[in-house]
Scaffold this active site. Sequence first.
Site, PDB file in Angstrom:
ATOM      1  N   HIS A  39     -55.923   6.748 -18.498  1.00 48.86           N
ATOM      2  CA  HIS A  39     -56.246   5.282 -17.791  1.00 48.86           C
ATOM      3  C   HIS A  39     -56.427   6.109 -16.651  1.00 48.86           C
ATOM      4  O   HIS A  39     -56.720   7.122 -16.348  1.00 48.86           O
ATOM      5  CB  HIS A  39     -55.230   4.524 -17.535  1.00 48.86           C
ATOM      6  CG  HIS A  39     -54.468   3.682 -18.808  1.00 48.86           C
ATOM      7  ND1 HIS A  39     -54.384   2.523 -19.611  1.00 48.86           N
ATOM      8  CD2 HIS A  39     -53.107   4.352 -19.411  1.00 48.86           C
ATOM      9  CE1 HIS A  39     -53.481   3.093 -20.417  1.00 48.86           C
ATOM     10  NE2 HIS A  39     -52.684   3.738 -20.407  1.00 48.86           N
TER      11      HIS A  39
ATOM     12  N   THR B 185     -48.261  -0.689 -22.387  1.00 48.13           N
ATOM     13  CA  THR B 185     -49.267  -1.773 -21.268  1.00 48.13           C
ATOM     14  C   THR B 185     -50.877  -2.250 -22.001  1.00 48.13           C
ATOM     15  O   THR B 185     -51.654  -2.718 -21.104  1.00 48.13           O
ATOM     16  CB  THR B 185     -49.410  -0.716 -20.122  1.00 48.13           C
ATOM     17  OG1 THR B 185     -50.332   0.789 -21.000  1.00 48.13           O
ATOM     18  CG2 THR B 185     -48.389   0.249 -19.601  1.00 48.13           C
ATOM     19  N   THR B 186     -50.970  -2.661 -22.727  1.00 51.54           N
ATOM     20  CA  THR B 186     -51.927  -3.128 -23.559  1.00 51.54           C
ATOM     21  C   THR B 186     -50.812  -4.234 -24.800  1.00 51.54           C
ATOM     22  O   THR B 186     -50.283  -3.303 -25.133  1.00 51.54           O
ATOM     23  CB  THR B 186     -53.043  -2.375 -24.305  1.00 51.54           C
ATOM     24  OG1 THR B 186     -51.953  -1.449 -25.017  1.00 51.54           O
ATOM     25  CG2 THR B 186     -52.977  -0.993 -23.501  1.00 51.54           C
TER      26      THR B 186
ATOM     27  N   GLU C 240     -51.776   3.764 -13.313  1.00 56.18           N
ATOM     28  CA  GLU C 240     -50.778   2.706 -14.415  1.00 56.18           C
ATOM     29  C   GLU C 240     -49.409   2.022 -13.633  1.00 56.18           C
ATOM     30  O   GLU C 240     -49.551   1.421 -12.797  1.00 56.18           O
ATOM     31  CB  GLU C 240     -51.074   2.147 -15.360  1.00 56.18           C
ATOM     32  CG  GLU C 240     -52.309   2.166 -16.392  1.00 56.18           C
ATOM     33  CD  GLU C 240     -51.602   2.027 -17.916  1.00 56.18           C
ATOM     34  OE1 GLU C 240     -50.696   2.010 -18.917  1.00 56.18           O
ATOM     35  OE2 GLU C 240     -52.838   0.298 -18.096  1.00 56.18           O
TER      36      GLU C 240
ATOM     37  N   HIS D 104     -50.846   9.126 -20.781  1.00 56.51           N
ATOM     38  CA  HIS D 104     -49.513   8.670 -21.590  1.00 56.51           C
ATOM     39  C   HIS D 104     -49.273   9.315 -23.179  1.00 56.51           C
ATOM     40  O   HIS D 104     -50.440   8.971 -23.574  1.00 56.51           O
ATOM     41  CB  HIS D 104     -49.827   7.241 -21.580  1.00 56.51           C
ATOM     42  CG  HIS D 104     -49.928   6.768 -21.208  1.00 56.51           C
ATOM     43  ND1 HIS D 104     -50.307   5.021 -20.884  1.00 56.51           N
ATOM     44  CD2 HIS D 104     -48.593   6.517 -19.315  1.00 56.51           C
ATOM     45  CE1 HIS D 104     -49.766   4.301 -19.652  1.00 56.51           C
ATOM     46  NE2 HIS D 104     -48.831   5.430 -19.084  1.00 56.51           N
TER      47      HIS D 104
ATOM     48  N   HIS E  62     -53.072   9.499 -24.773  1.00 57.33           N
ATOM     49  CA  HIS E  62     -54.522   9.072 -24.311  1.00 57.33           C
ATOM     50  C   HIS E  62     -54.647   8.764 -22.151  1.00 57.33           C
ATOM     51  O   HIS E  62     -53.271   9.065 -21.627  1.00 57.33           O
ATOM     52  CB  HIS E  62     -54.779   8.055 -24.389  1.00 57.33           C
ATOM     53  CG  HIS E  62     -53.455   6.519 -24.368  1.00 57.33           C
ATOM     54  ND1 HIS E  62     -52.778   6.001 -25.393  1.00 57.33           N
ATOM     55  CD2 HIS E  62     -53.861   5.776 -23.157  1.00 57.33           C
ATOM     56  CE1 HIS E  62     -51.327   5.955 -24.707  1.00 57.33           C
ATOM     57  NE2 HIS E  62     -52.324   4.895 -23.079  1.00 57.33           N
TER      58      HIS E  62
ATOM     59  N   HIS F 205     -61.436   0.715 -25.524  1.00 57.52           N
ATOM     60  CA  HIS F 205     -60.104   0.908 -24.824  1.00 57.52           C
ATOM     61  C   HIS F 205     -60.112   2.346 -23.651  1.00 57.52           C
ATOM     62  O   HIS F 205     -59.392   2.474 -22.346  1.00 57.52           O
ATOM     63  CB  HIS F 205     -58.665   0.701 -24.902  1.00 57.52           C
ATOM     64  CG  HIS F 205     -58.988  -0.655 -25.506  1.00 57.52           C
ATOM     65  ND1 HIS F 205     -59.489  -2.356 -25.420  1.00 57.52           N
ATOM     66  CD2 HIS F 205     -58.799  -1.324 -26.704  1.00 57.52           C
ATOM     67  CE1 HIS F 205     -60.095  -2.922 -25.793  1.00 57.52           C
ATOM     68  NE2 HIS F 205     -59.280  -3.041 -27.167  1.00 57.52           N
TER      69      HIS F 205
END
Length: 299
Positions: free
Chosen positions: A120, A227-228, A130, A143, A118, A91
């Site tokens: 995004h 957020t996942t 995000e 994050h 991690h 992901h």
Amino acid sequence: MENVSPPWKPATHILLLLLLGGSYVNCEEWCYDKPSCGPNTWSSLGQCNGAKQSPINIETKKAMPGTHLGPIDFIGYEDRMRPQALVNTGHYAEIEMRSGAAIFGRGLPATYYLKSFHFHWDKNNSPGSEHAVNSKRYDIELHIVHTKNNMSAEEARKDPEGFAVLAFFLKKDNYAPKMNAWKTLSGFLESIPEKGNSLPLRGDFSLGGLLKTVDVSNYYRYHGSLTTPPCSESVIWTVFPDPIEVTPKVVKWFTQSLYFTTRKEGRKMQKNFRPVQPLKNRKVFYFKESKYPRDQTSV
Ligand SMILES: *[C@@H]1O[C@H](CO)[C@@H](O)[C@H](O)[C@H]1NC(C)=O
Ligand SMILES: [Zn+2]
């Protein structure tokens, strides 16, 4: 003895069914890049349809002064031996941390222990953060995930304040200061192209090194979710508006190096962000450290 059926037989059948079922259906629980499992389909998973979801667009004019908030103290962030492994989770790219680093500060109800961090992103020239600030999004979002009193992630998901996540924006800039920590980390991404790939880290960089240039004395605070999926509403969010400026090459490494599954399947890991969610009945607070804290102290 002929009437006794061998005990291994039923078990073998069940195992075979499980294996076949898994590969036959061939559907991922959730994903970013396919209509059948992308963010628009997540509402049926966990709390993804809840009223306190993340990310959000932060409207700075509506943020309230956070008189209950204070500066955040970072413990162990400078230690180069803490980052343990760089992993392609399927992901995003994640750095797993050795235990011990933590944050605390006024407004956080406990000490929160660092577990991992991690990122995004989107494509090379498209914003992939995000969170948004006044509808502006940035190239990449970092994050940093902590759990309350060193809980496990499973425990933290059940606690409305189980996680504290720090969010930082990365912004590419031709004149960004060259930072070795970012150069090293982004260069390593080529070594983890496929889901499940991981690279052990051995003192190559510290988390503090990645955050060296950013102003951590201003932040926004609100309560939201992962957020996942399962989008658990158990996160104290801290969003730092001052972006980390990185060279265009860093953004290029992130957006070009990874795949969601295999190289062969060819699904480039891009656009791995969740769109902003409604604020609904929530408040966003703002903390800004006074430049002259001692002048404010009444004796
Ligand atoms: C935090 O939890 C992990 C995993 O259970 C454990 O290995 C580690 O020692 C704990 N760290 C602290 C500082 O309590
Ligand atoms: Zn994240």
